[in-house]
Motif scaffolding. Structure first.
Motif, PDB file in Angstrom:
ATOM      1  N   GLN A 206       0.707  -1.356  -0.024  1.00 25.80           N
ATOM      2  CA  GLN A 206      -0.015   0.017   0.013  1.00 25.80           C
ATOM      3  C   GLN A 206       0.661   1.380   0.067  1.00 25.80           C
ATOM      4  OE1 GLN A 206      -3.682  -0.179   2.667  1.00 25.80           O
ATOM      5  NE2 GLN A 206      -2.663  -1.963   3.312  1.00 25.80           N
ATOM      6  N   TRP A 212      -2.607   0.742  -5.502  1.00 26.68           N
ATOM      7  CA  TRP A 212      -3.740   1.801  -5.621  1.00 26.68           C
ATOM      8  C   TRP A 212      -4.266   1.839  -7.095  1.00 26.68           C
ATOM      9  CZ3 TRP A 212      -5.896   2.877  -1.099  1.00 26.68           C
ATOM     10  CH2 TRP A 212      -4.924   2.676  -0.184  1.00 26.68           C
ATOM     11  N   ARG A 236     -12.172   2.455  -0.967  1.00 20.62           N
ATOM     12  CA  ARG A 236     -11.313   3.448  -0.671  1.00 20.62           C
ATOM     13  C   ARG A 236     -10.894   4.506  -1.602  1.00 20.62           C
ATOM     14  NH1 ARG A 236      -6.654   0.785   2.808  1.00 20.62           N
ATOM     15  NH2 ARG A 236      -6.369  -0.696   0.881  1.00 20.62           N
ATOM     16  N   TRP A 238     -11.091   7.783  -1.551  1.00 20.05           N
ATOM     17  CA  TRP A 238     -10.521   9.128  -1.204  1.00 20.05           C
ATOM     18  C   TRP A 238      -8.843   8.648  -0.974  1.00 20.05           C
ATOM     19  CZ3 TRP A 238     -12.225  13.613  -2.632  1.00 20.05           C
ATOM     20  CH2 TRP A 238     -13.614  13.758  -2.636  1.00 20.05           C
ATOM     21  N   GLU A 239      -8.713   7.247  -0.296  1.00 20.81           N
ATOM     22  CA  GLU A 239      -7.162   6.817  -0.099  1.00 20.81           C
ATOM     23  C   GLU A 239      -6.591   6.623  -1.404  1.00 20.81           C
ATOM     24  OE1 GLU A 239      -9.992   6.279   1.037  1.00 20.81           O
ATOM     25  OE2 GLU A 239      -9.942   5.480   3.236  1.00 20.81           O
ATOM     26  N   THR A 240      -7.396   6.276  -2.477  1.00 16.28           N
ATOM     27  CA  THR A 240      -6.691   5.882  -3.850  1.00 16.28           C
ATOM     28  C   THR A 240      -6.068   7.313  -4.325  1.00 16.28           C
ATOM     29  OG1 THR A 240      -8.013   3.902  -4.081  1.00 16.28           O
ATOM     30  CG2 THR A 240      -6.907   5.334  -6.023  1.00 16.28           C
ATOM     31  N   ALA A 242      -5.646  10.095  -2.835  1.00 13.65           N
ATOM     32  CA  ALA A 242      -4.607  10.773  -1.912  1.00 13.65           C
ATOM     33  C   ALA A 242      -3.155  10.081  -2.113  1.00 13.65           C
ATOM     34  CB  ALA A 242      -4.962  10.504  -0.557  1.00 13.65           C
ATOM     35  N   VAL A 243      -3.230   8.766  -2.096  1.00 16.30           N
ATOM     36  CA  VAL A 243      -1.633   8.171  -2.126  1.00 16.30           C
ATOM     37  C   VAL A 243      -1.161   8.326  -3.482  1.00 16.30           C
ATOM     38  CG1 VAL A 243      -0.488   5.938  -2.195  1.00 16.30           C
ATOM     39  CG2 VAL A 243      -2.477   6.389  -0.425  1.00 16.30           C
TER      40      VAL A 243
END
Length: 283
Positions: A206, A212, A236, A238-240, A242-243
């Motif tokens: 991750q 992602w 996920r 937003w996390e995708t 963001a990273v």
């Protein structure tokens, strides 16, 4: 017309020429299409192999995941290969000798790599939509997310590829970059669900874009039943972004400085020395 506009127009034209050459040169075309053909054949044998928890086949999960990994491979390795190869053969030195030539060169590479990525994605996506019943783009929102993942993914990988290409003096050293990327392929949920791996391996995967990108593509194309094998049973979103955004910022921050340093060190004598070493290895 200012210098930036001139460089952009020159880079755009250069990129279009290279893109056209890619699809009109038989050797380049075969090298580009062959991995896609092999992949499609392999996926055809996995269409009916179930995963159990999701109700989907292994082939369905893989075909969508590989769309993301292909963006990562193309953005990273193609840019790395191009810079290291053309650094050795003197192309970068010639670009350096022209006002704003390095900027135009890089814009050209972005154009051709983006074009190649889009074509490869279109081929694989068309195959997936036709051959796998449960792969579908759910309306305009799904297409928008798919395009967004592609764009952010390219921003997250191409600058890093430029940094790596600046560090390798010749294309024979690309293996040092490709081996870790191949290792990430095995632990990023591309070939099988990531949740079957130890937790520490999941955390490691991750930290990098490939996981992602695969997750973003799966979330755009698969039904929610596929969440059964995802971390936290969530897409996920937003996390995708963001990273991938963090990787884009890191790459865009490092690439200009590294490329300027590389350009300053390029000279006729260094190119000649590399050519001589290459000839000695061939001989």
């Amino acid at each position: 017309m200012n210098k930036l506009t001139t460089a952009a127009r020159s880079g755009w034209a250069r990129g279009l020429i290279e893109f056209r050459q890619l699809f009109t040169t038989p050797q380049d075309l075969v090298a580009f299409l062959l991995p896609n053909v092999i992949f499609m054949v392999a996926m055809a044998f996995l269409r009916a192999v179930p995963t159990g928890a999701t109700g989907l086949s292994i082939g369905t999960l893989m075909v969508t995941s590989v769309l993301g990994s292909n963006v990562c491979f193309t953005g990273l390795l193609t840019m790395t290969q191009a810079l290291s190869t053309e650094r050795e053969d003197g192309t970068l030195l010639r670009a350096k000798a022209v006002p704003n030539g390095m900027l135009a060169y890089l814009i050209g590479k972005v154009v051709v790599i983006t074009g190649a990525t889009v074509v490869g994605l279109a081929i694989t996506l068309t195959y997936a939509l036709l051959a796998f019943d449960q792969v579908a783009v759910p309306g305009p929102a799904g297409w928008l997310k798919l395009v967004a993942v592609l764009v952010v993914g390219l921003f997250a990988t191409m600058p890093v590829g430029a940094v790596l290409g600046s560090l390798f003096a010749n294309p024979r050293m690309i293996g040092f970059a490709s081996m870790p990327i191949m290792a990430l392929l095995g632990v990023s949920g591309i070939l099988y669900p990531i949740t079957v791996l130890p937790v520490w391996v999941q955390w490691l995967a991750q930290a990098f874009p490939m996981y992602w990108l695969g997750l973003g593509m799966r979330s755009s194309l698969l039904p929610d039943s596929a969440l059964a094998v995802e971390i936290g049973h969530s897409w996920r979103g937003w996390e995708t972004f963001a990273v991938l955004g963090v990787w884009a910022v890191i790459g865009l921050a490092l690439a200009p400085a590294v490329l300027r340093r590389m350009a300053r060190r390029e000279s006729g004598s260094t190119v000649a020395a590399r050519r001589e070493k290459a000839m000695q290895r061939i001989g």
